[in-house]
Write a protein that holds these residues in place. Sequence first.
Motif, PDB file in Angstrom:
ATOM      1  N   GLN A  24       0.856  -1.183   0.000  1.00  0.00           N
ATOM      2  CA  GLN A  24       0.000   0.000   0.000  1.00  0.00           C
ATOM      3  C   GLN A  24       0.896   1.238   0.000  1.00  0.00           C
ATOM      4  N   GLU A  37       3.879   0.195   2.414  1.00  0.00           N
ATOM      5  CA  GLU A  37       3.861  -0.828   3.461  1.00  0.00           C
ATOM      6  C   GLU A  37       3.564  -2.172   2.816  1.00  0.00           C
ATOM      7  N   LEU A  39       2.187  -5.833   2.916  1.00  0.00           N
ATOM      8  CA  LEU A  39       1.146  -6.527   3.682  1.00  0.00           C
ATOM      9  C   LEU A  39       1.043  -7.970   3.194  1.00  0.00           C
ATOM     10  N   ARG A  41      -0.419 -11.655   2.491  1.00  0.00           N
ATOM     11  CA  ARG A  41      -1.677 -12.330   2.167  1.00  0.00           C
ATOM     12  C   ARG A  41      -1.397 -13.800   1.893  1.00  0.00           C
ATOM     13  N   PHE A  51      -5.991 -13.073   5.620  1.00  0.00           N
ATOM     14  CA  PHE A  51      -5.185 -11.940   6.082  1.00  0.00           C
ATOM     15  C   PHE A  51      -4.342 -12.404   7.265  1.00  0.00           C
ATOM     16  N   ASN A  97       5.516  -5.099   8.687  1.00  0.00           N
ATOM     17  CA  ASN A  97       5.011  -5.454  10.016  1.00  0.00           C
ATOM     18  C   ASN A  97       5.819  -6.612  10.567  1.00  0.00           C
ATOM     19  N   GLU A 129       7.548  -2.153  11.615  1.00  0.00           N
ATOM     20  CA  GLU A 129       6.352  -1.730  12.351  1.00  0.00           C
ATOM     21  C   GLU A 129       6.009  -2.766  13.412  1.00  0.00           C
ATOM     22  N   ASP A 160       3.167   0.863  15.523  1.00  0.00           N
ATOM     23  CA  ASP A 160       1.905   0.759  14.788  1.00  0.00           C
ATOM     24  C   ASP A 160       0.750   0.759  15.798  1.00  0.00           C
ATOM     25  N   ASN A 161      -0.394   1.252  15.371  1.00  0.00           N
ATOM     26  CA  ASN A 161      -1.568   1.311  16.261  1.00  0.00           C
ATOM     27  C   ASN A 161      -1.233   2.051  17.552  1.00  0.00           C
ATOM     28  N   LYS A 217      -2.745   5.914   9.253  1.00  0.00           N
ATOM     29  CA  LYS A 217      -3.183   4.842   8.351  1.00  0.00           C
ATOM     30  C   LYS A 217      -4.703   4.730   8.387  1.00  0.00           C
ATOM     31  N   GLY A 218      -5.264   4.349   7.247  1.00  0.00           N
ATOM     32  CA  GLY A 218      -6.724   4.273   7.162  1.00  0.00           C
ATOM     33  C   GLY A 218      -7.337   5.628   6.821  1.00  0.00           C
ATOM     34  N   VAL A 219      -6.564   6.487   6.136  1.00  0.00           N
ATOM     35  CA  VAL A 219      -7.106   7.791   5.720  1.00  0.00           C
ATOM     36  C   VAL A 219      -8.059   7.543   4.548  1.00  0.00           C
ATOM     37  N   GLY A 238      -3.950   5.017   3.075  1.00  0.00           N
ATOM     38  CA  GLY A 238      -5.362   4.671   3.222  1.00  0.00           C
ATOM     39  C   GLY A 238      -6.065   4.654   1.873  1.00  0.00           C
ATOM     40  N   TYR A 239      -7.326   4.235   1.910  1.00  0.00           N
ATOM     41  CA  TYR A 239      -8.071   4.062   0.658  1.00  0.00           C
ATOM     42  C   TYR A 239      -8.221   5.382  -0.098  1.00  0.00           C
ATOM     43  N   PRO A 244      -4.103  -1.439  -0.979  1.00  0.00           N
ATOM     44  CA  PRO A 244      -2.957  -2.339  -1.149  1.00  0.00           C
ATOM     45  C   PRO A 244      -3.078  -3.026  -2.503  1.00  0.00           C
TER      46      PRO A 244
HETATM   47  O1    G Z   1      -2.335  -3.080  11.027  1.00  0.00           O
HETATM   48  P1    G Z   1      -1.860  -3.010   9.600  1.00  0.00           P
HETATM   49  O2    G Z   1      -0.902  -1.895   9.339  1.00  0.00           O
HETATM   50  O3    G Z   1      -1.346  -4.309   9.062  1.00  0.00           O
HETATM   51  O4    G Z   1      -3.199  -2.651   8.781  1.00  0.00           O
HETATM   52  C1    G Z   1      -3.240  -2.603   7.426  1.00  0.00           C
HETATM   53  C2    G Z   1      -4.578  -3.156   6.948  1.00  0.00           C
HETATM   54  O5    G Z   1      -5.554  -2.118   6.863  1.00  0.00           O
HETATM   55  C3    G Z   1      -4.451  -3.745   5.566  1.00  0.00           C
HETATM   56  O6    G Z   1      -4.777  -5.108   5.587  1.00  0.00           O
HETATM   57  C4    G Z   1      -5.367  -2.953   4.668  1.00  0.00           C
HETATM   58  O7    G Z   1      -6.101  -3.787   3.812  1.00  0.00           O
HETATM   59  C5    G Z   1      -6.271  -2.182   5.628  1.00  0.00           C
HETATM   60  N1    G Z   1      -6.478  -0.813   5.162  1.00  0.00           N
HETATM   61  C6    G Z   1      -5.602  -0.078   4.429  1.00  0.00           C
HETATM   62  N2    G Z   1      -6.106   1.162   4.162  1.00  0.00           N
HETATM   63  C7    G Z   1      -7.317   1.216   4.739  1.00  0.00           C
HETATM   64  C8    G Z   1      -8.323   2.240   4.811  1.00  0.00           C
HETATM   65  O8    G Z   1      -8.197   3.351   4.293  1.00  0.00           O
HETATM   66  N3    G Z   1      -9.457   1.917   5.518  1.00  0.00           N
HETATM   67  C9    G Z   1      -9.621   0.711   6.130  1.00  0.00           C
HETATM   68  N4    G Z   1     -10.758   0.497   6.787  1.00  0.00           N
HETATM   69  N5    G Z   1      -8.700  -0.281   6.065  1.00  0.00           N
HETATM   70  C10   G Z   1      -7.549  -0.039   5.385  1.00  0.00           C
END
Ligand code: G
Length: 266
Positions: A24, A37, A39, A41, A51, A97, A129, A160-161, A217-219, A238-239, A244
Amino acid sequence: MRHSPSEDDLLNALEQREFYLVYQPIFNPDSCIVGAEALLRWRSPQYGLLFPGDFIKRARPSQSILQISAWVMETVCHQLGQWASDPVKRSWTMSVNIRSHQLYTEKAVACILETLQRYGADPRKLYLELSETEFLPGFNGFSPTHLHALHKQGIKLALDNFGMGYSFLNHLKKLPVSQIKIDQYFFKNLLSDNNEQKIVDIMSMLAGLLKLEMAAKGVETPEQFDYLKKAGFSFFQGYFFGHPALLKWHALDAMESAHISSSHIR
Ligand code: G
Ligand code: MN
């Protein structure tokens, strides 16, 4: 998935090359790609697409998880080494990660450095991370010394988190942290939730005082991007920017130019 895959399932999947990485993109405040990053699968013929949370559940490290982690490290170092010879991508960073049990032994630490070197990858471009939610009191028995050894070689540690785990300020005191990565949990409803704004502002102040990079993350929306930019975040994922994706970097390049021409890819 109803049953956890067995140790044999995981080892077999590794042998059958059923694991793969998606990446991503990570953007700076000017909306340019500055890294990605990786990820993990698993496309399992038996269980379907899985996941990491579906199969890396064990509290204790198993042989298979350690082997999968080694494969991930090998793959990202290879990729980073490839970027090093590309004029555009040589400045990109790679975030990966890891689990604390990957850092239990000195041998594991040496292995990360050796892998980077073997692919001609710059340690300063690698972010490890560690998820705060994984930590239990006492760092699960792993020694921060190993992270300090990696830090000395230029490898960066991202928490992270951030803010979601146990005793998070303790991590900032004990570990050589370069970046805190904040989940959308803290900024999902920024514009309507005054408390979220205050929490983000406090985190930003803390990061500023400790000279830590801040990543989000997750923007998902332009409003979140704008607010976080103003709050001093440097990295965005983020999306809103990009899902990703499999690593076809010409596709990501296209994503980058699409983004810059302001039609964002979700
Ligand atoms: O905790 P970690 O960094 O691994 O989290 C990444 C996960 O979050 C990925 O599996 C990805 O698919 C998901 N993700 C990435 N971008 C976004 C986003 O914008 N929104 C949401 N809800 N999930 C996302
Ligand atoms: Mn992560």
